[in-house]
Design an enzyme around this catalytic site. Structure first.
Site, PDB file in Angstrom:
ATOM      1  N   ARG A 171      51.895  28.052  41.272  1.00 55.56           N
ATOM      2  CA  ARG A 171      51.799  27.346  39.986  1.00 55.56           C
ATOM      3  C   ARG A 171      51.260  28.275  38.901  1.00 55.56           C
ATOM      4  NH1 ARG A 171      51.863  21.784  41.695  1.00 55.56           N
ATOM      5  NH2 ARG A 171      50.808  21.559  43.697  1.00 55.56           N
TER       6      ARG A 171
ATOM      7  N   ASP B 171      45.067  29.371  52.723  1.00 54.06           N
ATOM      8  CA  ASP B 171      43.827  29.130  51.976  1.00 54.06           C
ATOM      9  C   ASP B 171      43.124  30.477  51.837  1.00 54.06           C
ATOM     10  OD1 ASP B 171      41.294  28.558  51.068  1.00 54.06           O
ATOM     11  OD2 ASP B 171      40.908  26.963  52.525  1.00 54.06           O
ATOM     12  N   VAL B 172      42.967  30.954  50.597  1.00 53.34           N
ATOM     13  CA  VAL B 172      42.413  32.307  50.404  1.00 53.34           C
ATOM     14  C   VAL B 172      40.952  32.435  50.836  1.00 53.34           C
ATOM     15  CG1 VAL B 172      44.009  32.943  48.549  1.00 53.34           C
ATOM     16  CG2 VAL B 172      41.793  31.885  47.974  1.00 53.34           C
TER      17      VAL B 172
ATOM     18  N   TYR C  13      31.964  28.733  38.075  1.00 54.66           N
ATOM     19  CA  TYR C  13      33.186  29.473  37.722  1.00 54.66           C
ATOM     20  C   TYR C  13      32.836  30.773  36.985  1.00 54.66           C
ATOM     21  CZ  TYR C  13      37.974  29.877  35.765  1.00 54.66           C
ATOM     22  OH  TYR C  13      39.244  30.289  35.405  1.00 54.66           O
TER      23      TYR C  13
ATOM     24  N   LYS D 298      33.751  34.457  38.233  1.00 57.22           N
ATOM     25  CA  LYS D 298      34.643  35.306  37.430  1.00 57.22           C
ATOM     26  C   LYS D 298      33.949  36.588  36.977  1.00 57.22           C
ATOM     27  CE  LYS D 298      38.532  33.046  37.480  1.00 57.22           C
ATOM     28  NZ  LYS D 298      39.553  33.525  38.440  1.00 57.22           N
TER      29      LYS D 298
END
Ligand code: NAP
Length: 253
Positions: free
Chosen positions: A16, A63-64, A154, A158
């Protein structure tokens, strides 16, 4: 002119959004692509699109955050296409909340997907890249790495991805492996649509609000990011390593 003729790519989160645009772009430039995604259906749809256009592609559910699944996805890619030259770690989720409401589960899920996921796939991929003395990796960070209300998990993940990439650039550079990061601002995908839904704002209205704050006065599209990823994976960027490029319509987005 970018050419990936004869190159083999693996893109996590390839089913996606930014990952799917990246898969299609790499295939258009000649790469064979392993489209890796949590779910089989979106990965298969992207792979089928590439094959229908005359390219080579393989869909892999993975699934990473799971070491065994990641190592299996890399090995199945190498078994199908012969090696692995190009890696893009795009798989991602958000579990936003202010710190006092952020659960252990939401912290762990975001760190596991972005940070552990990037580490696991990079470690599995480097075996092949180091052995052949050629490889390119791109990880996905975000403008949120600079700090963003409601995204402690997050933002930490990141920012961590940027440190991971800088370190791998140092470790893998002697083996002719480049490692770089692309950090998008607001990109129109299912992820940002979900954010608008969570905030209770109509998505078109949300995009217009965000566009007004962006110097280029529009939100990003997955292709805007895929183009920069393709450049960093190309030999045209052969002397660029350990860098983070913000793709945000301005310095921050
Ligand atoms: P997206 O449209 O939601 O696509 C993310 C993809 O990652 C989905 O296909 C999803 O699979 C997959 N995925 C999630 N968890 C996974 C896991 N554990 N293992 C394997 N695949 C997994 O999101 P996007 O906006 O394209 O985001 C792509 C990357 O760009 C992410 O790393 C994101 O953090 C980053 N980014 C996005 C933006 C933005 O504004 N959109 C901005 C900055 C950075 P399912 O389909 O099965 O859920």
């Amino acid at each position: 002119m970018i050419s990936f003729d004869g190159r083999i790519a693996l893109v996590t989160g390839g089913g996606r959004g930014i990952g799917a645009a990246t898969c299609r772009t790499l295939a258009q430039h000649g790469a064979a692509v392993a489209v890796v995604d949590l779910d089989d259906d979106p990965a298969e749809a992207v792979a089928e699109h590439i094959r229908a256009a005359g390219g080579r592609a393989l869909a892999l559910a993975c699934d990473v955050a799971d070491r065994g699944q990641v190592e299996s996805a890399v090995e199945r890619t190498v078994a199908a296409f012969g090696t692995l030259d190009l890696l893009v770690a795009c798989a991602g989720i958000t579990r936003d909340n202010l710190l006092f409401k952020l659960t252990d589960e939401d912290w762990d899920a975001v760190i596991a997907t972005h940070l552990r996921g990037s580490f696991l796939v990079a470690r599995a991929a480097q075996r092949h890249m180091v052995a052949q003395r050629y490889g390119k990796m791109v990880f996905l960070s975000s403008t949120s790495a600079l700090g963003n209300r409601g995204q402690a998990n997050y933002a930490a993940a990141k920012a961590g991805v940027q440190g991971l990439a800088r370190t791998l650039a140092i470790e893998l550079g002697p083996f002719n492996v480049n490692v770089n990061v692309v950090a998008p601002g607001f990109v129109e995908t299912r992820m940002t649509r979900a954010t608008a839904e969570r905030l209770g704002i109509d998505f078109e209205q949300y995009k217009a609000q965000r566009a007004a704050e962006i110097p280029l006065r529009r939100v990003g599209q997955p292709q805007d990011v895929a183009n920069v990823i393709a450049f960093l994976l190309s030999d045209a960027a052969g002397y660029v390593s350990g860098q983070t490029i913000y793709v945000a319509g301005g310095p921050r987005g």
